[in-house]
Every structure is written in structure tokens, then in C-alpha cells.
Design a protein around this motif. Structure first.
Motif, mmCIF file in Angstrom:
data_model
loop_
_atom_site.group_PDB
_atom_site.id
_atom_site.type_symbol
_atom_site.label_atom_id
_atom_site.label_comp_id
_atom_site.label_asym_id
_atom_site.label_seq_id
_atom_site.Cartn_x
_atom_site.Cartn_y
_atom_site.Cartn_z
ATOM 1 N N UNK A 196 1.297 9.951 7.586
ATOM 2 C CA UNK A 196 1.869 11.083 6.850
ATOM 3 C C UNK A 196 3.150 10.713 6.116
ATOM 4 N N UNK A 197 3.857 9.709 6.598
ATOM 5 C CA UNK A 197 5.161 9.394 6.009
ATOM 6 C C UNK A 197 5.084 8.412 4.847
ATOM 7 N N UNK A 198 4.044 7.590 4.779
ATOM 8 C CA UNK A 198 3.913 6.630 3.676
ATOM 9 C C UNK A 198 3.746 7.388 2.359
ATOM 10 N N UNK A 199 4.380 6.885 1.312
ATOM 11 C CA UNK A 199 4.326 7.547 0.014
ATOM 12 C C UNK A 199 3.531 6.693 -0.973
ATOM 13 N N UNK A 200 2.538 7.300 -1.604
ATOM 14 C CA UNK A 200 1.709 6.608 -2.587
ATOM 15 C C UNK A 200 2.517 6.398 -3.873
ATOM 16 N N UNK A 201 2.508 5.189 -4.396
ATOM 17 C CA UNK A 201 3.190 4.911 -5.659
ATOM 18 C C UNK A 201 2.360 5.519 -6.780
ATOM 19 N N UNK A 202 2.942 6.497 -7.469
ATOM 20 C CA UNK A 202 2.175 7.278 -8.448
ATOM 21 C C UNK A 202 2.954 7.456 -9.741
ATOM 22 N N UNK A 203 2.189 7.736 -10.793
ATOM 23 C CA UNK A 203 2.732 8.174 -12.073
ATOM 24 C C UNK A 203 1.857 9.300 -12.588
ATOM 25 N N UNK A 204 2.488 10.366 -13.034
ATOM 26 C CA UNK A 204 1.738 11.512 -13.558
ATOM 27 C C UNK A 204 0.678 11.985 -12.566
ATOM 28 N N UNK A 205 1.077 11.997 -11.299
ATOM 29 C CA UNK A 205 0.215 12.481 -10.206
ATOM 30 C C UNK A 205 -1.048 11.647 -9.999
ATOM 31 N N UNK A 206 -1.036 10.412 -10.467
ATOM 32 C CA UNK A 206 -2.173 9.508 -10.256
ATOM 33 C C UNK A 206 -1.671 8.201 -9.662
ATOM 34 N N UNK A 207 -2.437 7.589 -8.756
ATOM 35 C CA UNK A 207 -2.002 6.326 -8.156
ATOM 36 C C UNK A 207 -1.835 5.226 -9.218
ATOM 37 N N UNK A 208 -0.776 4.438 -9.079
ATOM 38 C CA UNK A 208 -0.618 3.251 -9.908
ATOM 39 C C UNK A 208 -1.516 2.172 -9.307
ATOM 40 N N UNK A 209 -2.486 1.733 -10.068
ATOM 41 C CA UNK A 209 -3.474 0.787 -9.517
ATOM 42 C C UNK A 209 -2.915 -0.641 -9.600
ATOM 43 N N UNK A 210 -2.024 -0.909 -8.674
ATOM 44 C CA UNK A 210 -1.432 -2.233 -8.570
ATOM 45 C C UNK A 210 -1.385 -2.617 -7.099
ATOM 46 N N UNK A 211 -1.604 -3.889 -6.819
ATOM 47 C CA UNK A 211 -1.626 -4.370 -5.433
ATOM 48 C C UNK A 211 -0.260 -4.956 -5.100
ATOM 49 N N UNK A 212 0.646 -4.094 -4.635
ATOM 50 C CA UNK A 212 1.989 -4.552 -4.291
ATOM 51 C C UNK A 212 1.910 -5.538 -3.138
ATOM 52 N N UNK A 213 2.555 -6.684 -3.322
ATOM 53 C CA UNK A 213 2.516 -7.750 -2.322
ATOM 54 C C UNK A 213 3.844 -7.942 -1.600
ATOM 55 N N UNK A 214 4.947 -7.521 -2.233
ATOM 56 C CA UNK A 214 6.243 -7.745 -1.602
ATOM 57 C C UNK A 214 7.266 -6.796 -2.185
ATOM 58 N N UNK A 215 8.298 -6.510 -1.394
ATOM 59 C CA UNK A 215 9.417 -5.684 -1.822
ATOM 60 C C UNK A 215 10.704 -6.419 -1.488
ATOM 61 N N UNK A 216 11.641 -6.451 -2.445
ATOM 62 C CA UNK A 216 12.937 -7.090 -2.243
ATOM 63 C C UNK A 216 14.022 -6.127 -2.682
ATOM 64 N N UNK A 217 14.936 -5.793 -1.774
ATOM 65 C CA UNK A 217 16.029 -4.878 -2.078
ATOM 66 C C UNK A 217 17.245 -5.657 -2.566
ATOM 67 N N UNK A 218 17.910 -5.119 -3.580
ATOM 68 C CA UNK A 218 19.083 -5.783 -4.164
ATOM 69 C C UNK A 218 20.380 -5.077 -3.814
#
Length: 327
Positions: free
Chosen positions: A274-296
Motif C-alpha cells: 500500500x505504501x509503494x508509489x507508482x511512478x506516473x505521468x498524467x495518471x499513467x505508469x511511466x513504462x521504464x524499468x528503474x534499476x537504481x536510485x541515487x540521492x544527492x
């Protein structure tokens, strides 16, 4: 109420709020880099992104706009005409994090596991511009992960992300073949393992995680970093319609979410559905396979950074990222 207690309660409240659907995600991009194949692991240190691909022999250095400024050969692999290592031989570098060790900052790069002799390689690479490389076989540690998880038959670990937080290292196992799991080891023990001082790590902890489904397919862990001000791990989880850890499938989308360190109690199962948030634009999923996240940059309400995606076409996509916790 003491100042220390108040601060602890504030951190817990912020982390709980983020778990309760109050995480706002904004992305900009993508920036496509065709000279960096199959981006899979990323870290940030002193104004530079460091990126590896799962079938590339190089560690790439990128600026804030995702332009390649340098690269270093990690190991001399035979490459095909497109500059990529064949699936049979690739080290499958998937997990990466910055580690402060021995007075310097290093990038710890890990193969995903599952294929002895190719995908069980771990590397420590200095960030000082000299790019010193130390190698270690991760097979023993991965075998201990598999034994703790009770894997049987053809099941194997599939380590896709690594995060360092508060003296511990968190390994994220992607559940596209078995289960989404988080393994926790003491950072000092991990560095002793990486530098050959020990062959086994005692006190490994494991947490099983449940992630949301998209079009009937459960998301699988793919990236992670640490947000210190709210004492939480930031994770990415992508959805690919593939039934195993080796074959590619249709990309359906990706999620981002937080795991407060307080949730990682012994034996606790992480319900992230329930807590995970879908990466979306205009209420539609962004069809990209995110592999990593880096915070700056991070503070108590906001974090900035980047995402890297591998859409299995030999290039990499980069997105600027802003995470905000709504009041």
C-alpha cells in the motif's frame, strides 16, 4: 520532553507519514545515454554520479546533467560489437553503494549472484580519481543468504540493490524468480569480508517483503539508497513480465517507496503493497524499468537525486528525481 526524545519521535512520525501514502514523486526526463549500456547501479559522491551497467566492463562517471566525463575498466571482459558483454559471460553488476572505508570513499559494486564464476564478483573502486580496484568473490556470502532464505533446487539469490545506513549494509533480493527479501549485515563485517579478513559473516538478518502488483505481476526490488534525516531506506521496485532472473520481459512500470529502519525488526515481514508509489505521468505508469536510485541532497521533508533505467535495448535512461513528504 527531552530534545533527543522529541527528535526521535519526529523522525518516526515523518517516516510513518511517508509510509502512509504521503510521498510525492516528481521526475524530469528521460535523458538517454547510448554510450552507457544497461545502466543498473548508481551512486553519488562529490558532485559526480558513478554508474555501472549489468553487461558493461566499465564504471562510468557522469556530471549532474548525465553526460559521461570519464570511465574506468573494471575487468577485461570480451565485448561484442555493440560494446556489451554476452549474457553468458556478463558479471551482471546490479547493486552499488558508496562506502566510507579506511579514510576514503569507495564504490562497492556487486554482481547479482546466481551464476558461479561470473555473477558472484564484488568490487571496491576508489572515488579519488585513481580508481583503484579490489576484487572479492561473493559466493560464500551469497550461499549464506540462500541458506537463510531456504532456497531450494534451482532457486538462487538475485541481489539487485545495496544501501548503507547507520553502520549496516542492506542487500535487496529481487523477487522475479523467488521472493523479495532484504538481508542485513554489519558494515564492519562486510568490509572485513570484502578485504579478505574473514570468509564468513555471522549475524545475518533477513526480512521478507511484499510489494504491489501491476497487471498481475509483482514488483521486484531494483535499487536503494538511504535518507538519513528520516532514518529510512529509499527503494525502487520495477515490474517486468518475466518469470525468472535471467530473461527479459515486457516493462510495465516502476515503484518508489520508503522503509523506515524502525520497521526492520527481527523477523518482521515488510508489507509494502500500500505504501509503494507508482511512478506516473498524467495518471499513467511511466513504462521504464528503474534499476537504481541515487540521492544527492536530503533534508527532513525533501530529497533530490536521480534514477537510472535499463530498458534492455543497450542504452540507459536517466531521470532527475524529487521526493517530498507532504505535511
Amino acid at each position: 520532553m527531552t530534545r533527543k526524545l522529541f527528535a526521535s519521535l519526529l523522525l518516526a512520525t515523518l517516516a510513518w507519514c511517508a509510509q502512509a501514502h504521503d510521498l510525492d514523486i516528481r521526475i524530469r526526463g528521460p535523458v538517454v545515454e547510448k554510450k552507457l549500456p544497461s545502466g543498473s547501479g548508481m551512486s553519488w559522491h562529490k558532485g559526480r554520479y558513478f554508474v555501472v551497467g549489468d553487461d558493461s566492463p566499465y564504471l562510468f562517471v557522469l556530471d549532474r546533467k548525465f553526460a559521461i566525463t570519464d570511465r574506468v575498466l573494471l575487468k577485461d571482459y570480451p565485448v561484442q560489437a555493440d560494446g556489451r558483454i554476452s549474457k553468458k559471460l556478463k558479471p551482471d553488476f546490479e547493486a552499488m553503494a558508496s562506502v566510507a572505508w579506511n579514510g576514503s570513499v569507495w564504490n562497492l559494486i556487486l554482481g547479482s549472484g546466481g551464476v558461479k564464476g561470473t555473477r558472484e564478483l564484488g568490487l571496491l573502486v576508489s572515488t579519488d580519481g585513481k580508481f583503484k580496484v579490489r576484487a572479492q568473490d561473493m559466493g560464500g556470502l551469497y550461499q549464506d543468504f540462500a541458506a537463510l532464505a531456504g532456497f531450494q533446487g534451482g532457486q538462487a539469490v538475485n541481489i539487485e540493490a545495496l544501501a548503507i545506513a547507520r553502520g549496516d549494509a542492506f542487500f535487496f533480493n529481487r523477487g522475479n524468480a523467488v521472493r523479495n527479501l532484504v538481508f542485513k549485515v554489519a558494515l564492519g563485517d562486510l568490509m572485513d569480508y570484502m578485504t579478505g579478513k574473514t570468509r564468513r559473516i555471522a549475524g545475518i538478518r533477513m526480512h521478507e517483503a511484499q510489494l504491489p502488483r501491476l497487471q498481475g505481476v509483482e514488483a521486484g526490488f531494483s535499487g536503494a539508497d538511504f535518507w538519513p534525516e528520516i532514518d529510512s531506506l529509499v527503494y525502487s521496485a520495477s515490474v517486468e513480465n518475466s518469470g525468472n532472473a535471467h530473461d527479459d520481459g515486457a516493462v510495465l512500470g516502476s515503484y518508489l517507496g520508503l522503509i523506515p529502519l524502525t520497521a526492520l525488526k527481527d523477523g518482521a515481514t515488510l508489507d509494502l503493497t500500500r505504501s509503494a508509489r507508482l511512478i506516473s505521468r498524467n495518471n499513467a505508469p511511466v513504462r521504464t524499468k528503474v534499476e537504481s536510485v541515487a540521492l544527492t541532497h536530503t533534508d527532513r521533508r525533501r530529497a533530490t537525486g536521480a534514477l537510472v533505467s535499463d530498458n534492455d535495448d543497450g542504452s540507459s535512461e536517466f531521470f532527475d528525481l524529487v521526493l517530498s513528504i507532504r505535511p
